[in-house]
Design a protein around this motif. Structure first.
Motif, mmCIF file in Angstrom:
data_model
loop_
_atom_site.group_PDB
_atom_site.id
_atom_site.type_symbol
_atom_site.label_atom_id
_atom_site.label_comp_id
_atom_site.label_asym_id
_atom_site.label_seq_id
_atom_site.Cartn_x
_atom_site.Cartn_y
_atom_site.Cartn_z
ATOM 1 N N UNK A 69 79.242 5.835 14.225
ATOM 2 C CA UNK A 69 79.972 7.020 15.193
ATOM 3 C C UNK A 69 81.062 7.946 14.104
ATOM 4 N N UNK A 70 81.928 7.563 13.449
ATOM 5 C CA UNK A 70 82.891 8.469 12.357
ATOM 6 C C UNK A 70 81.555 8.967 11.490
ATOM 7 N N UNK A 71 80.850 8.541 10.947
ATOM 8 C CA UNK A 71 79.548 8.999 10.159
ATOM 9 C C UNK A 71 79.248 10.683 10.711
ATOM 10 N N UNK A 72 79.290 9.890 12.053
ATOM 11 C CA UNK A 72 78.611 11.114 12.687
ATOM 12 C C UNK A 72 79.309 12.982 13.110
ATOM 13 N N UNK A 73 80.436 11.775 13.488
ATOM 14 C CA UNK A 73 81.386 13.316 13.550
ATOM 15 C C UNK A 73 81.685 13.803 12.153
ATOM 16 N N UNK A 74 81.553 13.090 10.819
ATOM 17 C CA UNK A 74 82.122 13.973 9.759
ATOM 18 C C UNK A 74 81.082 14.537 9.791
ATOM 19 N N UNK A 75 80.116 14.332 10.035
ATOM 20 C CA UNK A 75 78.621 15.305 9.839
ATOM 21 C C UNK A 75 78.627 16.672 10.819
ATOM 22 N N UNK A 76 79.020 16.911 11.949
ATOM 23 C CA UNK A 76 79.472 17.754 13.570
ATOM 24 C C UNK A 76 80.590 18.281 13.075
#
Length: 85
Positions: free
Chosen positions: A33-40
């Motif tokens: 989830x944290x990786x996905x937030x960083x990508x967005x």
């Protein structure tokens, strides 16, 4: 006595086997989830965060200079102040 084991054994298995697996999968999910937030995250947000970090570094350097100045003043005025701490 056998009733106690009927409850204790499944509970021990749950705690010893299922519990750690559950914790691992939970933190894998949090990490994804944290990786996905960083990508967005937009480039403007990244630039703003870099500005904030640079500002905090600058403030830390100023505070360090102030502390060194205060220590020099205390060394000149009260020679044994470090031993009192």
């Amino acid at each position: 006595m056998s009733n106690m084991w009927a409850i204790a054994v499944p509970l021990i298995v749950l705690i010893a086997v299922v519990g750690p697996i559950w914790v691992v999968f939970h933190y894998i999910t949090v990490w994804k989830r944290m990786k996905a937030e960083q990508r967005t995250q937009s480039p403007e947000q990244s630039a703003r965060e870099k500005e904030i970090v640079a500002d905090l570094k600058q403030r830390a350097k100023r505070l360090e200079t102030r502390v060194e100045t205060l220590e020099r003043l205390l060394d000149a005025e009260v020679a044994e102040w470090r031993n009192r701490i």
